[in-house]
Enzyme design. Structure first.
Site, PDB file in Angstrom:
ATOM      1  CE  LYS A   1       5.187   5.188   6.917  1.00  0.00           C
ATOM      2  NZ  LYS A   1       5.233   6.482   7.315  1.00  0.00           N
TER       3      LYS A   1
ATOM      4  CB  CYS B   1      16.723  47.291 -16.548  1.00  0.00           C
ATOM      5  SG  CYS B   1      15.239  47.726 -15.663  1.00  0.00           S
TER       6      CYS B   1
ATOM      7  CE  LYS C   1       9.918   6.788   5.740  1.00  0.00           C
ATOM      8  NZ  LYS C   1      10.237   7.229   7.028  1.00  0.00           N
TER       9      LYS C   1
ATOM     10  CD  GLU D   1      -2.203  -0.940   2.956  1.00  0.00           C
ATOM     11  OE1 GLU D   1      -2.167  -0.012   3.662  1.00  0.00           O
ATOM     12  OE2 GLU D   1      -3.076  -1.880   3.331  1.00  0.00           O
TER      13      GLU D   1
ATOM     14  CE1 TYR E   1      -2.982   3.060   9.035  1.00  0.00           C
ATOM     15  CE2 TYR E   1      -3.205   4.805   7.483  1.00  0.00           C
ATOM     16  CZ  TYR E   1      -2.793   4.250   8.728  1.00  0.00           C
ATOM     17  OH  TYR E   1      -2.105   5.070   9.623  1.00  0.00           O
TER      18      TYR E   1
ATOM     19  CG  ASP F   1       4.470  12.499   4.700  1.00  0.00           C
ATOM     20  OD1 ASP F   1       4.576  12.067   5.775  1.00  0.00           O
ATOM     21  OD2 ASP F   1       5.309  13.140   3.969  1.00  0.00           O
TER      22      ASP F   1
END
Ligand code: IVH
Length: 677
Positions: free
Chosen positions: A117, A413, A316, A115, A227, A119
Site C-alpha cells: 500500500k 567547551c 496497516k 500488494e 494498481y 503512501d
C-alpha cells in the site's frame, strides 16, 4: 433506544474535530496530526454510528471519502467512483475479512493478490486511443481535480500506451508518490533555500502535484505505480486482477514488482510479515498491504459497502508518525564542530521501534517550525533515516511555553558559536580545545601534511584521548616513553620511535603550523598565503577580518573563521603551550617572500637532499613554485640529490635542466637568479 447525552456530545465533538483535520489534510495540504490519530477518531465515530444508527447524519465525516476539490483546478466527475479501503490492524481482523469473503462467495479458500500500500496520492489517468487525455485526483471520490498539465511532467507516466490490444478507452488508477531518496533530496533543497520542508513523502507528492505552475512540478521527483482500472472498453481486460496488472505493464505502464498471488488469510499474513520486515529497505514508503480478491467475477459477487469494496482490505503497518511530549532540546556537537539540536522525547513507539531522541536539524528549522520545550510534537521515523520532529501540535501547546533560545556558546567547551551566512549549521569555534572535536583535531594536527608526526596513527590518537592521556594537541609533547609503552599494542621500540618523531616534528614551518591548527576552511594553500602575507603567527592572530581579506584566496567566510578562532582564549592557550614545548619555525621575511620569484616554475625534487624533501617543497612553494612528483615536458627544472634514479634519467632524456643539492640550498636562501627562466 434512548441515546445517552454523553454519546451525542462525543459524536458532535468527533464531527468538529474530523472536519477540521479533513480540511487541513485535503484542502490546505498541511495536516496537523498523524494519520493514525485521525484514523482512530474516524473509527470511534464509525463504531458509535454502528451502535446508534440515528446518529449517522448524511453530513457525517464517515459519509465522505475525501475532501471537495480545491477551486484552483477544474472539476472532473469520476464515472466509476474512486473508493477507498477499509482497514484492518491485526491478524484476527484479517481472518474476519477473509471469513466474510468466503461466506459471501460460499467457498473454502480464496485467491488474493497482495500488494504494497503505497503512501502517496491516488490518481486517475484516462487514455483514449492510447493517448493520455486527462489526469485527475480522487477528490471526494466522485469529483476530483483536473491535474493533466502537472501529470504530464511525470516521466514515469506514458503519454501514449504501447503494445498489443490497447483498449480504445481505459482509465488507469494508481498512486503518485516520491521515493525516500527523492524526498530527502527535495527537503534538503528546501532547507538550503530556507523554504518550508515537507512533513513526509506523501505530503510532498500531494503538494507537488497540486501546484499551479507545472514547471515547478516538473522539478519534483514524482513517480507512479498503477494498481487498478476504472472504466474500460469491454472485452479487453483479463479475468483476474493479477493478469490485468500484467496487461497494464505490457502497455508501458509502471506496475510494482512486489505484488504476489497468495491463498487465504494465511497466505496474506505471511506476505504481510515478509514485507513488514523489508519495509525500511524499500526505496519508497508504504503504510501497509492491500489484499484484493483476484477473480473479477468473485469481486462482482461481493460488491461494495458505502465507502469501500467488500473484496479488498488494507492491512496497516505500525504508523511512522506519532505524537509525544518534547521534554528538552539538547545541542549536540559533532566531530567537526557542527551543532545539531536534538529533541529529547517522552518514549514513544514509532514504526515498531521505541524512539526517545529525534533530530531537529538546525536552528532555522526550530525557528521555522517554532518548536518549544513542553510541546506535543509529531515524531516521524521512516527507513534508515534518523527519527525527526516534524512539527508541534499547536492546538495542544501549553500556556507559557517559551520560544527556544539557540546557544551562542558551545555546550561542550564554551567557545563562541559562529554561523556563516548561507550555511544551515552553526559551528563551535574552539577547534583546539573542544572535547567533541578533540580526536579529529589531533589526528589532523599529526597528519603528514601538517606536523607530520610519524607513528601517531588515528587508532593511537583515539586510544590516547579515550584514556584521557591527552586533551589537546599540546599534550602530545609532554608524552613520556613510560606512558606510551604502557598503551595497548605499543612496544618499547615504537614508543621510542614516536618520541623521536614528536621531537622531530617540533621543527616545522609557519604554513604547516597554520594548517595544523585545523581552522575551518584553511587548507594548505590558504595557510601558505597567510604565512607569506603576514610573515608571523602573531601578526595573523591579531589581524582583523578586513586585514585577513587582503590575503589572496581569503574571502569573508574564511576571514571570519580565522578571526573567531583567534579570539578564543582557549585556542591561544593551546598555541602558547605548543610553543613552550619547543614547537618552532622561522618567520618569513615578508618583503622577500611577497615577490614570489619562482612563480610559474614547475620543479621536481629527486634523490637524497640535505633537508627533508617536504621542507624543501614548502619553501619552494612559498617562493611561488609548483612542486610536482613526476617529470614531464612541462617541468621547468629538476633538483637531484645523491642516488637519483628514474626521474633524473627522464629529465635528461627530455633535456630538462638539472641542478644539484647545493644549488637548491642557495635558491632557498633567496638566490633565485640561479633558476633559468
Ligand atoms: S486499491 C477500490 N491498491 O490507498 C480500491 N489502493 O485507502 C481502490 N493505495 O485511495 C484502491 N496503494 O490511494 C489500492 N496497491 C494499492 C494501493 C492503494 C495505495 C491507496 C489509494 C487509495 C487508498 C485506499
Amino acid at each position: 433506544m434512548k441515546i445517552p447525552e454523553k454519546i451525542r456530545q462525543r459524536v458532535e465533538q468527533l464531527h468538529t474535530q474530523l472536519n477540521y483535520h479533513n480540511h487541513r489534510y485535503y484542502v490546505l495540504d498541511d495536516p496537523e496530526i498523524p494519520d493514525v490519530e485521525y484514523d482512530m477518531m474516524l473509527r470511534e465515530l464509525q463504531d458509535l454510528e454502528a451502535q446508534y444508527p440515528e446518529l449517522c447524519s448524511p453530513d457525517s465525516p464517515t459519509q465522505r471519502v475525501g475532501a471537495a476539490p480545491l477551486s484552483k483546478f477544474s472539476e472532473v466527475k469520476h464515472e466509476v467512483p474512486m473508493l477507498s479501503l477499509a482497514n484492518v490492524f491485526s491478524e484476527q481482523e484479517l481472518e474476519d475479512f477473509d471469513r466474510r469473503c468466503r461466506e459471501g462467495l460460499d467457498t473454502d479458500c480464496i485467491e488474493y493478490v497482495a500488494e504494497p500500500k503505497l503512501d502517496g496520492l491516488a490518481i486517475s489517468l484516462l487514455y483514449k486511443d492510447g493517448l493520455l487525455v486527462r489526469a485527475a485526483t480522487r477528490g471526494d471520490g466522485t469529483t476530483g481535480e483536473d491535474v493533466t498539465a502537472n501529470v504530464k511532467t511525470i516521466g514515469a507516466i506514458p503519454l501514449r500506451l504501447t503494445g498489443k490490444n490497447v483498449p480504445a478507452v481505459i482509465e488507469v488508477r494508481g498512486e503518485i508518490y516520491i521515493s525516500r531518496d527523492g524526498f530527502e533530496a527535495l527537503n534538503a533543497k528546501q532547507r538550503e533555500k530556507g523554504e518550508k520542508t515537507f512533513a513526509n513523502p506523501r505530503n510532498a507528492a500531494a503538494g507537488s502535484l497540486r501546484l499551479l505552475d507545472s514547471s515547478i512540478t516538473a522539478q519534483r521527483p514524482l513517480t507512479m505505480y498503477c494498481y487498478a482500472v476504472g472504466k474500460c472498453t469491454e472485452g479487453v481486460l483479463a479475468k483476474t486482477h493479477s493478469e490485468v496488472l500484467e496487461q497494464l505493464r505490457s502497455w508501458g505502464l509502471r506496475v510494482s514488482h512486489e505484488h504476489a498471488v497468495v491463498e487465504g488469510a494465511k497466505g496474506c499474513y505471511l506476505y504481510y510479515e515478509k514485507l513488514l520486515q523489508r519495509r525500511d529497505k524499500l526505496p519508497y514508503e508504504i503504510d501497509g498491504i492491500v489484499y484484493k480478491v483476484n477473480r473479477f467475477d468473485q469481486q462482482q459477487t461481493l460488491g461494495f459497502v458505502s465507502r469501500a469494496p467488500r473484496w479488498a482490505i488494507a492491512h496497516k503497518f505500525p504508523a511512522q508518525e506519532k505524537t509525544t511530549q518534547l521534554l528538552a532540546i539538547d545541542i549536540q556537537v559533532g566531530r567537526t564542530g557542527a551543532l545539531t539540536p536534538v529533541a529529547r522525547l517522552e518514549p514513544v513507539e514509532v514504526g515498531g521501534v521505541i524512539v526517545t531522541n529525534a533530530t531537529l536539524h538546525n536552528q532555522d528549522e526550530i525557528e521555522r517550525k517554532d518548536v518549544r520545550v513542553g510541546d506535543t510534537v509529531i515524531v516521524r521515523r521512516a527507513g534508515d533515516v534518523i527519527p525527526e520532529v516534524v512539527r508541534s501540535v499547536l492546538s495542544k501547546r501549553k500556556k507559557g511555553a517559551r520560544k527556544f533560545k539557540y546557544p551562542t556558546r558551545c555546550p561542550e567547551c564554551d567557545s563562541e558559536v559562529i554561523r556563516i551566512e548561507g550555511e544551515a549549521k552553526a559551528r563551535c569555534s574552539g577547534g583546539l580545545v573542544c572535547p567533541a572535536q578533540r580526536k579529529e583535531n589531533i589526528k589532523h594536527f599529526a597528519s603528514r601534511r601538517a606536523m607530520d608526526i610519524e607513528g601517531l596513527g588515528d587508532k593511537l590518537v583515539e586510544q590516547l584521548v579515550d584514556e584521557n592521556v591527552i586533551k589537546s594537541a599540546a599534550d602530545l609533547y609532554s608524552l613520556s616513553k613510560e606512558k606510551l609503552s604502557g598503551m595497548e599494542r605499543m612496544g618499547d621500540k615504537s614508543a621510542d620511535n614516536l618520541i623521536g618523531a614528536l621531537e622531530k616534528s617540533k621543527s616545522t614551518t609557519l604554513p604547516r603550523f597554520i594548517y595544523a591548527l585545523g581552522i575551518r576552511e584553511v587548507g594548505e594553500a590558504t595557510a601558505r598565503s597567510l604565512a607569506q602575507h603576514f610573515g608571523s603567527l602573531d601578526k595573523i592572530m591579531v589581524a582583523t577580518s578586513k586585514q585577513l581579506e587582503e590575503v589572496p584566496d581569503v574571502g569573508p567566510v574564511v576571514a571570519r573563521n580565522i578571526e573567531t578562532f583567534d579570539h578564543q582564549a582557549h585556542n591561544r592557550e593551546v598555541i602558547d603551550k605548543l610553543i613552550k614545548s619547543g614547537v618552532h619555525w622561522d618567520d618569513i621575511d615578508v618583503s622577500v617572500s611577497n615577490e614570489q620569484p619562482l612563480e610559474g616554475k614547475i620543479i621536481v625534487l629527486t634523490g637524497a637532499l640535505s633537508m627533508p624533501r617536504s621542507e624543501a617543497k614548502d619553501k619552494l612553494q612559498s617562493m611561488g613554485a609548483k612542486v610536482s612528483g613526476s617529470v614531464s615536458k612541462k617541468t621547468t627544472l629538476v633538483f637531484a640529490g645523491a642516488d637519483a634514479g628514474s626521474k633524473l634519467t627522464k629529465a635528461k632524456d627530455l633535456g630538462i635542466p638539472v641542478f644539484d643539492d647545493d644549488t637548491l640550498q642557495k635558491v632557498l636562501k633567496g638566490d633565485a637568479s640561479l633558476v633559468p627562466d
